[in-house]
Design a protein around this motif. Structure first.
Motif: not given
Length: 360
Positions: A294-295, A228, A298, A290-291
């Protein structure tokens, strides 16, 4: 028929057992109270030691002298934690004093907003009006929010104090981890003996599973944080955001302690939109959102790898443990849930073996 003497002996034996059990219970309870203040730091020490063990073993094979390697890593980590903390604390205190003095003297000035602020989606007009009023008369603009500002300031100072406490706890945990790693053979033997005592023949398997689970969760947490922060750094670098590396490190820290990275990403997006509202800014905002989210993708991908337990079990244990016990529950919850799943699997396997034996 039981004689009077036998009855008296049984009563005497029962009283003696009750006294012994009571004394043991008192000793255990008092021991728990004595150890309670140190439990969190010791558990963190164990988690760090388990996570670092493969790295230490690898370095020992390559360079030898395990003790010096552990001491060097411990000093490096403690320095990396304390030096920035000391520097930032000094700057924060100095800045706070300057701000307070400037507010008392009425010398704080805010530059007026640019016309581009009006172009911000949804909040542009209101933000421009508030910012413009603050640039003309900050004290009068903030007067209606004085109680809220005091409350927020108190929350910020409380969070800073909690953060400093967490850093010092990690320093202590790192030192405890170093002690465990230096005497790793004895620590591993002790844990396996406890596991065998509790689980019998399955004790060694239980001990190995718990170590692998901790490493899996650590790798997942650190992996998500690194990915991230790296993606965020790339985006901020392309948009020319000032101090991009600092914000990336802050994102990584927040992600590690399981606080949403959007706390940093949101203000960064607002800053970028204050400089312009074209296609590049919109793409940047979408990319950073989005970043920040993202967790959720991920974590399931990275947690549970290398462990003979379904990823979903590790993930549920980690999230549920964190909700129940805070940050430390992220690891403890995953280990407990993985061990519970394994125990359940052992029980099912025994039932199947008994069923097959009866059919045979």
């Amino acid at each position: 028929m039981v004689s009077l003497k036998e009855r008296e002996e049984k009563v005497s034996l029962a009283i003696e057992i009750a006294i012994k059990v009571g004394l043991v219970a008192i000793v255990v309870y008092l021991s728990y109270l004595i150890a309670k203040p140190f439990m969190a730091i010791v558990v963190w020490g164990v988690i760090i030691a388990v996570a670092l063990s493969p790295l230490i073993d690898s370095l020992e094979k390559r360079f030898g002298n395990r003790k010096k390697i552990i001491i060097a890593i411990t000093i490096a980590v403690v320095a990396a934690l304390l030096m920035p903390t000391y520097s930032l604390s000094g700057k924060m205190i100095e800045s706070s004093q300057t701000i307070v003095q400037a507010m008392q003297e009425g010398n704080i000035t805010i530059p007026p907003p640019t016309e581009k602020v009006k172009e911000w989606p949804l909040i542009g007009e209101k933000s421009y009006a508030f910012w413009d009023a603050a640039s003309k008369n900050l004290k009068a603009t903030l007067a209606p929010f004085s109680d809220k500002i005091k409350e927020i300031a108190g929350s910020i100072f409380s969070a800073v104090g909690s953060g400093l406490g967490t850093i010092f706890m990690f320093v202590g945990s790192m030192i405890i981890a170093a002690v465990f790693l230096i005497g790793s053979e004895g620590a591993v033997k002790f844990y396996k003996n406890i596991s065998r005592r509790l689980m019998g023949d399955k004790g060694d398997e239980w001990a190995n599973l718990s170590a692998l689970t901790v490493r899996s969760v650590v790798n997942g947490v650190l992996g998500v944080a690194v990915i991230q922060s790296t993606l965020a750094l790339i985006g901020m670098g392309l948009m020319g955001v000032p101090l991009a590396m600092v914000w990336a490190v802050a994102i990584m820290f927040l992600t590690i302690i399981q606080i949403p990275a959007l706390l940093i990403i949101g203000p960064v997006i607002a800053y970028v939109f204050s400089q312009g509202s074209g296609t590049a800014e919109v793409i940047f905002a979408i990319y950073m959102l989005i970043v920040g989210a993202s967790d959720g993708v991920l974590k399931p991908m990275l947690m549970g790898r290398g462990v003979d337990v379904p990823m979903l079990v590790i993930l549920i244990g980690a999230i549920g443990g964190m909700m129940l016990m805070g940050m430390i529950g992220l690891f403890v919850g995953a280990v407990i849930f993985a061990l519970a799943y394994t125990l359940f699997k052992f029980w099912i396997a025994e039932v199947e073996e008994e069923s097959e034996a009866k059919e045979a």
